[in-house]
Enzyme design. Sequence first.
Site, PDB file in Angstrom:
ATOM      1  N   SER A 102       0.802  -1.380  -0.031  1.00  0.00           N
ATOM      2  CA  SER A 102       0.197   0.132   0.004  1.00  0.00           C
ATOM      3  C   SER A 102       0.743   1.590  -0.080  1.00  0.00           C
ATOM      4  O   SER A 102       0.354   2.358  -0.230  1.00  0.00           O
ATOM      5  CB  SER A 102      -1.031  -0.011   1.199  1.00  0.00           C
ATOM      6  OG  SER A 102      -0.366  -0.082   2.510  1.00  0.00           O
ATOM      7  N   LYS A 157       0.845   4.072   7.194  1.00  0.00           N
ATOM      8  CA  LYS A 157       0.225   4.891   6.020  1.00  0.00           C
ATOM      9  C   LYS A 157       0.714   6.369   6.006  1.00  0.00           C
ATOM     10  O   LYS A 157       1.419   6.760   6.989  1.00  0.00           O
ATOM     11  CB  LYS A 157      -1.377   5.111   6.133  1.00  0.00           C
ATOM     12  CG  LYS A 157      -1.995   3.756   6.445  1.00  0.00           C
ATOM     13  CD  LYS A 157      -2.121   2.948   5.204  1.00  0.00           C
ATOM     14  CE  LYS A 157      -2.682   1.669   5.392  1.00  0.00           C
ATOM     15  NZ  LYS A 157      -2.777   0.848   4.195  1.00  0.00           N
TER      16      LYS A 157
END
Length: 164
Positions: A102, A157
Site C-alpha cells: 500500500s 500509512k
Amino acid sequence: MSWNFALILFVLMVVTGIVYALDKFSLRSARQRRVTEALTLARPSWVGLPQVEVQNREEQIRTEVGHVPWWVEYGVSFFPVILFVFVLRSFIVEPFRIPSGSMLPTLQSGDLILVNKFSYGLRLPVLHNKVVSIGEPARGDVMVFRYPVDPSVDYIKRVVALPG
C-alpha cells in the site's frame, strides 16, 4: 495469539531490575560476609603453608562460599541490556516491517522502517497514553498507528489530509 513485545520487555525489565537491586543492596554483602567469615575461620589452620597454597585455598573458599546463584547472575547480567532495549524501543525508535504494497512506490512490501517515537509526543510504554505533546503530523509523513478495531494490528500509512 498476538504477542505484546513491549509488555514482555517491561515485565523482563521489572523482574531483572528487582534481582539487580536485591543483589546490589542485600545478597552481595551477605555473600561477602560469608566469605570473610569462612576465611577468618580457615586461616589459622594454614599457618606454615607456602604462599601459593594459601592463595589457592583462599580462591577455593571464595569460589565455593561466595558462589553467585544462576538466577542472580543472569538477572544482574541481563538487566542493563533489557533496560537499554526497553528505553530505546519505548522512547527513541522502534522498527516496523511494511506489511503490504500500500506504500508503493516509495516503500516496498517487506521493507523495514525505524519509527521516531517522539515526533508527536512522549507516550507511556505498554499503556500508550500520551504524556507530553510535542508536534503535529504534517502532510506526507509516514505514520504507524494501531487499527482501532484490532489494536494488535499496526497500520503504516502516509498522511494525505489534515483537519481543517
